[in-house]
Design a protein around this motif. Structure first.
Motif, mmCIF file in Angstrom:
data_model
loop_
_atom_site.group_PDB
_atom_site.id
_atom_site.type_symbol
_atom_site.label_atom_id
_atom_site.label_comp_id
_atom_site.label_asym_id
_atom_site.label_seq_id
_atom_site.Cartn_x
_atom_site.Cartn_y
_atom_site.Cartn_z
ATOM 1 N N ARG A 79 0.629 -1.191 -0.035
ATOM 2 C CA ARG A 79 0.114 -0.011 -0.022
ATOM 3 C C ARG A 79 0.934 1.220 -0.060
ATOM 4 O O ARG A 79 1.683 1.167 0.528
ATOM 5 C CB ARG A 79 -0.816 -0.224 1.121
ATOM 6 C CG ARG A 79 -2.105 1.041 1.144
ATOM 7 C CD ARG A 79 -3.047 0.905 2.218
ATOM 8 N NE ARG A 79 -4.056 1.823 2.283
ATOM 9 C CZ ARG A 79 -5.018 1.903 3.077
ATOM 10 N NH1 ARG A 79 -5.038 1.077 4.174
ATOM 11 N NH2 ARG A 79 -5.890 2.961 3.155
ATOM 12 N N GLN A 80 0.405 2.148 -0.563
ATOM 13 C CA GLN A 80 1.004 3.603 -0.711
ATOM 14 C C GLN A 80 0.391 4.810 0.137
ATOM 15 O O GLN A 80 -0.785 4.440 0.241
ATOM 16 C CB GLN A 80 1.286 4.096 -2.217
ATOM 17 C CG GLN A 80 2.276 3.037 -2.929
ATOM 18 C CD GLN A 80 2.353 3.886 -4.333
ATOM 19 O OE1 GLN A 80 3.330 4.732 -4.328
ATOM 20 N NE2 GLN A 80 1.787 3.156 -5.431
ATOM 21 N N TYR A 81 1.197 5.459 0.934
ATOM 22 C CA TYR A 81 0.271 6.641 1.361
ATOM 23 C C TYR A 81 1.208 7.994 0.964
ATOM 24 O O TYR A 81 2.352 8.156 0.921
ATOM 25 C CB TYR A 81 0.480 6.506 3.000
ATOM 26 C CG TYR A 81 -0.247 5.126 3.462
ATOM 27 C CD1 TYR A 81 -1.156 5.053 4.182
ATOM 28 C CD2 TYR A 81 0.807 4.083 3.562
ATOM 29 C CE1 TYR A 81 -1.814 3.904 4.673
ATOM 30 C CE2 TYR A 81 0.200 2.936 4.033
ATOM 31 C CZ TYR A 81 -0.942 2.724 4.503
ATOM 32 O OH TYR A 81 -1.537 1.589 5.148
ATOM 33 N N THR A 82 -0.013 8.761 0.847
ATOM 34 C CA THR A 82 0.712 10.397 0.545
ATOM 35 C C THR A 82 -0.014 11.170 1.672
ATOM 36 O O THR A 82 0.404 12.572 1.626
ATOM 37 C CB THR A 82 0.462 10.689 -0.821
ATOM 38 O OG1 THR A 82 -0.934 10.656 -1.006
ATOM 39 C CG2 THR A 82 1.092 10.031 -1.773
ATOM 40 N N TRP A 107 5.739 10.840 1.358
ATOM 41 C CA TRP A 107 5.176 9.449 0.844
ATOM 42 C C TRP A 107 5.974 8.182 1.614
ATOM 43 O O TRP A 107 6.862 8.048 2.040
ATOM 44 C CB TRP A 107 5.912 9.297 -0.402
ATOM 45 C CG TRP A 107 5.825 8.011 -1.356
ATOM 46 C CD1 TRP A 107 4.653 7.744 -2.138
ATOM 47 C CD2 TRP A 107 6.813 7.058 -1.579
ATOM 48 N NE1 TRP A 107 4.758 6.509 -2.545
ATOM 49 C CE2 TRP A 107 6.069 5.817 -2.340
ATOM 50 C CE3 TRP A 107 7.886 6.749 -1.044
ATOM 51 C CZ2 TRP A 107 6.764 5.013 -2.563
ATOM 52 C CZ3 TRP A 107 8.519 5.762 -1.434
ATOM 53 C CH2 TRP A 107 8.000 4.534 -2.228
#
Length: 349
Positions: A79-82, A107
């Motif tokens: 999963r990616q988070y910004t 990020w």
């Protein structure tokens, strides 16, 4: 997003919301490979980890590279988070050890192997995680470990080749933050310091700060590690994470005897070695404006695996400090193949 249940499988190419800078190279995509590692250029299905240092032609981040099968047990996801709380947590984690950077993550990429099984084994469940963190300029890697099932398989936990590792507490999980450097051996002493497999207490000219503890002495063990509180002579390395053992810095912890080799140490408070150490740290942390004031070099030169006198691995651990910040480098020369369990890490309580 969850990886397909497939032995030796991989994710499709994952487009990164923000480019990740990895030792001078900028990557816009990544692959989460089921056997416990990330690659950038292409998917890879190798379940046999290379012994370091190996020039395999690939950039690899391997929190736990071994033969894993998620068809029966476990979930592999990413999963990616910004935005949000994960960025706050990542910012706090990095600033805990590098407050001078005033780092603010923009990020985070999290890949998790949750309760996966080793190939041909359904009973063991192993959990680990790798976290990539960036502010668009600086890059950091965290490796987090939950329950690690015992195994006799070959396991590699490293970046591309040379690395040093130290542990942090991440909630209820003991984890490891990896800072990777490479370079030639530092100058080392030529005198044998051992008579019975371990050194006497070595007084440090300058105290060394190791995860909140300040040490004024160290012990050098024939079996490839340093301790601080007392001498220790275990040749059987423990799987990580491990509680209830002394604080350890282990460049190559396995069953070793000197054979024809030499185990030695030297301390430096002036001269070209301090210049070299300053340059090595500055290469990756230019914002720190770091200037080494003390260097401690321990070298295992052409020692042998017990009881095979024909093998001659060489390795080195370098402690570097300016009186406030502490760094650990691990350098490797020729490493002879071995089927014995080897641990390359630091352990602290």
């Amino acid at each position: 997003i969850v990886n397909e249940r497939m032995d030796d499988g991989s994710s499709p190419p994952i487009s990164l919301v923000q480019p990740f800078i990895y030792f001078g190279k900028k990557f816009n995509q990544i692959y989460v490979n089921n056997n416990g590692y990330l690659t950038f250029d292409q998917a890879w299905n190798s379940y046999t980890p290379y012994q370091f240092s190996a020039n395999a032609g690939k950039n690899i981040i391997a929190p736990f590279w071994t033969d894993i099968n998620n068809q029966i047990n476990g979930v592999i996801s990413y999963r990616q988070y910004t935005s949000g709380s994960v960025l706050i947590q990542a910012t706090q984690d990095i600033n805990q050890y590098f407050p001078q950077l005033k780092f603010r993550s923009t990020w985070v990429f999290v890949a998790t192997w949750d309760r996966v099984a080793y190939f041909a084994t359904t009973g063991g469940k192993t959990s680990f995680q790798v976290v990539l963190i960036s502010d668009g300029h600086l890059s950091f890697i965290l490796m987090n470990y939950g329950q690690i099932a015992p195994t006799k398989r070959n396991i590699n936990k490293c970046l591309k080749s040379y690395y040093s590792e130290h542990s942090v507490l991440y909630g209820d999980i003991k984890s490891s933050f990896i800072f990777c450097v490479s370079g030639p051996f530092y100058p080392f002493g030529v005198g044998d310091i051992m008579s019975d497999g371990r050194s006497p207490a070595v007084s440090l000219v300058q105290p060394f700060l190791f995860f909140g503890k300040t040490y004024s002495q160290t012990y050098i063990n024939e079996n490839g590690y340093l301790t601080f509180d007392n001498v220790w002579d275990s040749c059987v390395s423990y799987p990580f994470p491990r509680h209830g053992v002394p604080d350890i810095i282990a460049p190559f912890w396995t069953c070793i005897f000197r054979g024809r080799g030499v185990i030695s140490y030297r301390q430096y408070t002036s001269g070209s070695v301090l210049t070299q150490a300053t340059q090595d740290i500055y290469q990756y942390f230019a914002q720190l404006r770091f200037r080494a004031t003390w260097v401690f070099v321990t070298t295992w030169a052409r020692v042998a695996y017990y009881p095979n006198s024909g093998t001659e691995p060489s390795f080195q651990v370098v402690l570097i400090s300016d009186g406030h910040l502490s760094f650990i480098l691990m350098n490797y020369g020729q490493i002879a193949p071995t089927s014995m369990l080897v641990q390359v890490s630091t352990i602290w309580e």
